[in-house]
Enzyme design. Structure first.
Site, PDB file in Angstrom:
ATOM      1  N   ARG A 156      11.560   3.941   2.957  1.00 18.95           N
ATOM      2  CA  ARG A 156      11.210   2.965   4.009  1.00 18.95           C
ATOM      3  C   ARG A 156      12.461   2.162   4.328  1.00 18.95           C
ATOM      4  O   ARG A 156      13.138   1.676   3.427  1.00 18.95           O
ATOM      5  CB  ARG A 156      10.089   2.039   3.555  1.00 18.95           C
ATOM      6  CG  ARG A 156       9.882   0.878   4.538  1.00 18.95           C
ATOM      7  CD  ARG A 156       8.652   0.071   4.246  1.00 18.95           C
ATOM      8  NE  ARG A 156       7.447   0.814   4.619  1.00 18.95           N
ATOM      9  CZ  ARG A 156       6.231   0.264   4.640  1.00 18.95           C
ATOM     10  NH1 ARG A 156       6.066  -0.995   4.316  1.00 18.95           N
ATOM     11  NH2 ARG A 156       5.187   0.984   4.988  1.00 18.95           N
TER      12      ARG A 156
ATOM     13  N   ARG B 199       0.802  -1.224   0.000  1.00 17.92           N
ATOM     14  CA  ARG B 199       0.000   0.000   0.000  1.00 17.92           C
ATOM     15  C   ARG B 199       0.833   1.272   0.000  1.00 17.92           C
ATOM     16  O   ARG B 199       0.568   2.203  -0.769  1.00 17.92           O
ATOM     17  CB  ARG B 199      -0.936   0.039   1.223  1.00 17.92           C
ATOM     18  CG  ARG B 199      -2.209  -0.741   1.038  1.00 17.92           C
ATOM     19  CD  ARG B 199      -2.655  -1.328   2.347  1.00 17.92           C
ATOM     20  NE  ARG B 199      -1.753  -2.393   2.717  1.00 17.92           N
ATOM     21  CZ  ARG B 199      -1.902  -3.668   2.336  1.00 17.92           C
ATOM     22  NH1 ARG B 199      -2.954  -4.012   1.654  1.00 17.92           N
ATOM     23  NH2 ARG B 199      -1.013  -4.594   2.659  1.00 17.92           N
ATOM     24  N   THR B 200       1.815   1.343   0.880  1.00 15.15           N
ATOM     25  CA  THR B 200       2.527   2.610   1.026  1.00 15.15           C
ATOM     26  C   THR B 200       3.259   2.956  -0.271  1.00 15.15           C
ATOM     27  O   THR B 200       3.132   4.073  -0.786  1.00 15.15           O
ATOM     28  CB  THR B 200       3.515   2.543   2.212  1.00 15.15           C
ATOM     29  OG1 THR B 200       2.787   2.142   3.371  1.00 15.15           O
ATOM     30  CG2 THR B 200       4.152   3.897   2.466  1.00 15.15           C
TER      31      THR B 200
ATOM     32  N   HIS C  85       5.529   5.962  11.262  1.00 17.87           N
ATOM     33  CA  HIS C  85       4.956   5.850   9.917  1.00 17.87           C
ATOM     34  C   HIS C  85       3.995   7.022   9.769  1.00 17.87           C
ATOM     35  O   HIS C  85       2.780   6.854   9.774  1.00 17.87           O
ATOM     36  CB  HIS C  85       4.246   4.499   9.792  1.00 17.87           C
ATOM     37  CG  HIS C  85       3.911   4.084   8.396  1.00 17.87           C
ATOM     38  ND1 HIS C  85       3.941   4.954   7.312  1.00 17.87           N
ATOM     39  CD2 HIS C  85       3.524   2.873   7.889  1.00 17.87           C
ATOM     40  CE1 HIS C  85       3.587   4.287   6.214  1.00 17.87           C
ATOM     41  NE2 HIS C  85       3.337   3.026   6.546  1.00 17.87           N
TER      42      HIS C  85
ATOM     43  N   LYS D   6      25.951  -4.208  -1.956  1.00 21.42           N
ATOM     44  CA  LYS D   6      27.417  -4.213  -2.099  1.00 21.42           C
ATOM     45  C   LYS D   6      28.093  -3.545  -0.909  1.00 21.42           C
ATOM     46  O   LYS D   6      29.300  -3.373  -0.880  1.00 21.42           O
ATOM     47  CB  LYS D   6      27.815  -3.469  -3.369  1.00 21.42           C
ATOM     48  CG  LYS D   6      27.218  -4.014  -4.645  1.00 21.42           C
ATOM     49  CD  LYS D   6      27.669  -3.156  -5.826  1.00 21.42           C
ATOM     50  CE  LYS D   6      26.950  -3.535  -7.102  1.00 21.42           C
ATOM     51  NZ  LYS D   6      27.174  -2.534  -8.156  1.00 21.42           N
TER      52      LYS D   6
HETATM   53  C1  NCD Z   1       2.182  -1.054   8.087  1.00 23.76           C
HETATM   54  C2  NCD Z   1       3.679  -0.852   8.184  1.00 23.76           C
HETATM   55  O1  NCD Z   1       4.413  -1.097   7.218  1.00 23.76           O
HETATM   56  O2  NCD Z   1       4.092  -0.412   9.245  1.00 23.76           O
HETATM   57  N1  NCD Z   1       1.743  -1.271   6.773  1.00 23.76           N
HETATM   58  C3  NCD Z   1       1.394  -0.192   6.014  1.00 23.76           C
HETATM   59  O3  NCD Z   1       2.218   0.628   5.689  1.00 23.76           O
HETATM   60  N2  NCD Z   1       0.103  -0.034   5.693  1.00 23.76           N
HETATM   61  C4  NCD Z   1       1.633  -2.034   9.035  1.00 23.76           C
HETATM   62  C5  NCD Z   1       2.224  -3.406   9.088  1.00 23.76           C
HETATM   63  O4  NCD Z   1       3.126  -3.772   8.328  1.00 23.76           O
HETATM   64  O5  NCD Z   1       1.756  -4.182   9.932  1.00 23.76           O
END
Ligand code: NCD
Length: 305
Positions: free
Chosen positions: A104, A53-54, A132, A83
């Site tokens: 991320r 999703r993100t 997040h 590397k």
């Molecule tokens: C979350 C995350 O990556 O922290 N997912 C997301 O971005 N919607 C929640 C999760 O991974 O449980």
């Protein structure tokens, strides 16, 4: 605000309201009419941890706002990190190519390190068990869209509150409103003490629970999270706690008729599929809202430059 590293950068509700109004307007708009504030810009999505999703919603948001993309998923394996390149060097390099970076990374604090080394905006799309922030924005947008306002709501946060970064960021936003907050988790996965202290200081209506039985009939918002397997040092502990909270048809019968059910997704076992068709189940709508909130956010960041 050049970077979005922590949700704590949002100190009051004014900017939130502005972003949410934009997101709501975009949601109501014909995609053919979307503005293109990112025309001639290129953004990198640099993901060292799995994401559906993100990353997809950021990439869709950037594309729909007229921007171009360069992207790497699984950057730990498929970028020069494999590397031995440091995050700092990768960020410095990307600064030569792009106008913004969505990052991320599994390490808590990685987004701040990236921001320290970057001239272009950094957006934290999750830093380990840290934060997040953009998820918290779409979560709050979803609650407001469904409920109108937050004051007086009873909000239950369930699951891995210790490691769940979506919870850590959301807590900060919830503190700005007069909602009752119920942290429902197995003892070993309760909200970190630092967050508990912060909440206790600003909130007299804050409760720690290890069962949801008593509160399901009362809650206005039930926000369930995944037990964060990847953050556990030993699998024995994970296996012991992994199914602590499973929201199924039986639990659904006990839930307040006016409640909404949220989850940042992905779910593993926390919500059984039989719940999906209940009108209270908002988690896929919540995920869809991620697109509009992120569109509003990238447009805002673009205007800051
Ligand atoms: C979350 C995350 O990556 O922290 N997912 C997301 O971005 N919607 C929640 C999760 O991974 O449980």
């Amino acid at each position: 605000m050049k970077n979005i590293v922590s949700i704590k950068q949002f100190q009051d509700t004014e900017l939130l309201e502005e972003l949410f109004a934009q997101a709501a307007a975009l949601k109501a708009m014909d995609p053919a009419d979307y503005p293109k504030p990112l025309a001639n810009k290129v953004i990198a999505t640099l993901f060292y941890e799995p994401s559906t999703r993100t990353r997809m919603s950021f990439e869709a948001a950037i594309t729909r706002m007229g921007g171009g993309l360069v992207s790497t998923e699984n950057a730990g394996q498929f970028s020069s990190a494999a590397k031995g390149e440091t995050l700092q060097d990768t960020i410095r390099t990307l600064n030569g190519y792009v106008d913004g970076i969505v990052l991320r990374h599994p390490m808590l604090g990685a987004a701040q390190i990236a921001a320290d080394y970057s001239d272009v905006p950094i957006v934290n799309a999750g830093d380990g068990a840290g934060e997040h922030p953009t998820q918290a924005l779409l979560d709050l947008f979803t609650i407001k869209e469904a409920k109108g306002q937050l004051d007086g709501l009873k909000i239950g946060l369930v699951g891995d509150l210790l490691n769940g970064r979506t919870i850590h960021s959301l807590i900060h936003l919830l503190k700005m409103y007069k909602a009752d907050i119920y942290c429902i988790a197995p003892d070993e996965l309760q909200l970190p003490k630092s967050y508990q202290q912060e909440l206790a200081a600003s909130h007299d209506k804050f409760h720690l629970l290890s069962s949801w039985d008593e509160v399901l009939p009362e809650l206005d918002v039930l926000y369930i999270t995944r037990i964060q397997k990847e953050r556990f040092e030993d699998l024995k502990t994970y296996n012991r706690v992994k199914d602590s909270f499973v929201f199924d048809g039986e639990a659904l019968k006990k839930l307040n008729k006016k409640a909404i059910i949220m989850h940042p997704l992905p779910r593993v076992n926390e919500i059984t599929p039989e719940v999906d068709n209940d009108r209270r189940a908002l988690y896929f709508e919540q995920a869809r809202n991620g697109l509009f909130v992120r569109m509003a956010l990238v447009a805002y960041l673009c205007n800051q430059e």
